[in-house]
Design a protein around this motif. Structure first.
Motif, PDB file in Angstrom:
ATOM      1  N   PRO A  44      62.517  50.951 -82.330  1.00  0.00           N
ATOM      2  CA  PRO A  44      61.943  50.359 -83.544  1.00  0.00           C
ATOM      3  C   PRO A  44      63.013  50.158 -84.619  1.00  0.00           C
ATOM      4  N   GLY A  45      63.039  48.957 -85.169  1.00  0.00           N
ATOM      5  CA  GLY A  45      63.989  48.673 -86.245  1.00  0.00           C
ATOM      6  C   GLY A  45      65.404  48.373 -85.796  1.00  0.00           C
ATOM      7  N   PHE A  46      65.678  48.514 -84.495  1.00  0.00           N
ATOM      8  CA  PHE A  46      67.039  48.260 -83.987  1.00  0.00           C
ATOM      9  C   PHE A  46      67.235  46.780 -83.689  1.00  0.00           C
ATOM     10  N   TRP A  47      68.383  46.256 -84.101  1.00  0.00           N
ATOM     11  CA  TRP A  47      68.761  44.878 -83.773  1.00  0.00           C
ATOM     12  C   TRP A  47      70.132  44.873 -83.107  1.00  0.00           C
ATOM     13  N   TYR A  48      70.219  44.177 -81.994  1.00  0.00           N
ATOM     14  CA  TYR A  48      71.545  43.932 -81.418  1.00  0.00           C
ATOM     15  C   TYR A  48      72.297  42.963 -82.324  1.00  0.00           C
ATOM     16  N   ASP A  49      73.581  43.262 -82.534  1.00  0.00           N
ATOM     17  CA  ASP A  49      74.454  42.365 -83.298  1.00  0.00           C
ATOM     18  C   ASP A  49      75.796  42.374 -82.565  1.00  0.00           C
ATOM     19  N   GLN A  50      75.912  41.494 -81.587  1.00  0.00           N
ATOM     20  CA  GLN A  50      77.013  41.573 -80.635  1.00  0.00           C
ATOM     21  C   GLN A  50      78.117  40.569 -80.938  1.00  0.00           C
ATOM     22  N   PRO A  51      79.380  41.007 -80.834  1.00  0.00           N
ATOM     23  CA  PRO A  51      80.483  40.054 -81.002  1.00  0.00           C
ATOM     24  C   PRO A  51      80.568  39.056 -79.846  1.00  0.00           C
ATOM     25  N   GLN A  52      80.023  39.439 -78.674  1.00  0.00           N
ATOM     26  CA  GLN A  52      80.022  38.525 -77.533  1.00  0.00           C
ATOM     27  C   GLN A  52      78.835  37.566 -77.613  1.00  0.00           C
ATOM     28  N   THR A  64      59.444  40.050 -74.191  1.00  0.00           N
ATOM     29  CA  THR A  64      59.311  39.445 -75.513  1.00  0.00           C
ATOM     30  C   THR A  64      60.620  39.673 -76.257  1.00  0.00           C
ATOM     31  N   LEU A  65      61.243  38.558 -76.628  1.00  0.00           N
ATOM     32  CA  LEU A  65      62.544  38.588 -77.290  1.00  0.00           C
ATOM     33  C   LEU A  65      62.358  38.114 -78.722  1.00  0.00           C
ATOM     34  N   ARG A  66      62.999  38.792 -79.645  1.00  0.00           N
ATOM     35  CA  ARG A  66      62.858  38.389 -81.038  1.00  0.00           C
ATOM     36  C   ARG A  66      64.223  38.181 -81.667  1.00  0.00           C
ATOM     37  N   PHE A  67      64.349  37.080 -82.419  1.00  0.00           N
ATOM     38  CA  PHE A  67      65.548  36.842 -83.212  1.00  0.00           C
ATOM     39  C   PHE A  67      65.235  37.162 -84.670  1.00  0.00           C
ATOM     40  N   GLU A  93      61.455  43.105 -77.838  1.00  0.00           N
ATOM     41  CA  GLU A  93      60.248  43.766 -78.361  1.00  0.00           C
ATOM     42  C   GLU A  93      59.486  44.476 -77.247  1.00  0.00           C
ATOM     43  N   ALA A  94      59.521  43.903 -76.066  1.00  0.00           N
ATOM     44  CA  ALA A  94      58.765  44.504 -74.960  1.00  0.00           C
ATOM     45  C   ALA A  94      59.231  43.918 -73.633  1.00  0.00           C
ATOM     46  N   THR A  95      59.064  44.716 -72.576  1.00  0.00           N
ATOM     47  CA  THR A  95      59.156  44.191 -71.213  1.00  0.00           C
ATOM     48  C   THR A  95      57.908  44.656 -70.466  1.00  0.00           C
ATOM     49  N   ALA A  96      57.596  43.979 -69.398  1.00  0.00           N
ATOM     50  CA  ALA A  96      56.360  44.268 -68.654  1.00  0.00           C
ATOM     51  C   ALA A  96      56.306  45.754 -68.284  1.00  0.00           C
ATOM     52  N   PRO A  97      55.184  46.402 -68.551  1.00  0.00           N
ATOM     53  CA  PRO A  97      55.092  47.843 -68.277  1.00  0.00           C
ATOM     54  C   PRO A  97      54.796  48.169 -66.817  1.00  0.00           C
ATOM     55  N   ASP A  98      54.352  47.161 -66.067  1.00  0.00           N
ATOM     56  CA  ASP A  98      53.788  47.440 -64.739  1.00  0.00           C
ATOM     57  C   ASP A  98      54.602  46.869 -63.587  1.00  0.00           C
TER      58      ASP A  98
END
Lengths: 120, 120
Positions: A44-52, A64-67, A93-98
């Motif tokens: 929660p609250g984490f954002w990737y901020d990648q130089p690559q 579910t991907l969020r920008f 935000e999420a990946t399939a749980p099942d």
């Protein structure tokens, strides 16, 4: 390190305790990786901020991907690909749980990817 | 030139007259391409001999890939990936005649790929 050949759907071993990361090709400036998720999401609250830069293709499952610069999340289905420019903040935000979610990620180091980042 | 997002299985339009090539990402040194084949094969006796390295993933369909340095061809099914080192001679013996064969190809220019080629 390079795997000569294989199958991207083989030996997935999805693990609810942790995502699995495997390099399929690793050369200076470029790395091709398989990621297997099972219900994982960014903290929660984490954002990737990648130089690559990262070009990602979802092969199996769902995510579910969020920008940070977009109001709505993107729901990814098999076959969906997304270019994530360097330093474009994003989170899963999420990946399939099942079932396993399988990603192919092509990571491009800054000298390569920056050219495109400036063009956004 | 970069496509922000899309689906690798969309808008295939396989064409028996010619393979379809589309760049999904193009940066200095790296190019990610979708190739849609419908029964195409390399011309008889023709071998690719590329200065670039090529990491290829077959997503849909089927193909037969042959390396000049191997006795037997490789039959590729969906999910199969192969690293083709620079100047490793190869040809596509066949692709499925009755349905689209979809390839993801990551082309790596020589300065990157040569590191690995020396390690073969």
């Amino acid at each position: 390190m390079t795997i000569d050949a294989g199958n991207i759907h083989a030996d997935l071993r999805p693990d609810p305790a942790a995502e699995r990361f495997e390099d399929l090709l690793s050369l200076p400036g470029v790395r091709i990786e398989r990621i297997v998720s099972l219900g994982q999401a960014s903290p929660p609250g984490f954002w990737y901020d990648q130089p690559q830069g990262e070009w990602v293709l979802l092969l199996d499952g769902a995510a579910t991907l969020r920008f940070a610069d977009e109001a709505l999340p993107r729901r990814l289905q098999p076959g969906d690909y997304v270019w994530i420019a360097p330093h474009r903040r994003h989170r899963v935000e999420a990946t399939a749980p099942d079932r396993a979610t399988v990603w192919l990620a092509v990571h491009l180091d800054a000298p390569l990817a920056a050219v495109d980042a400036s063009g956004r």
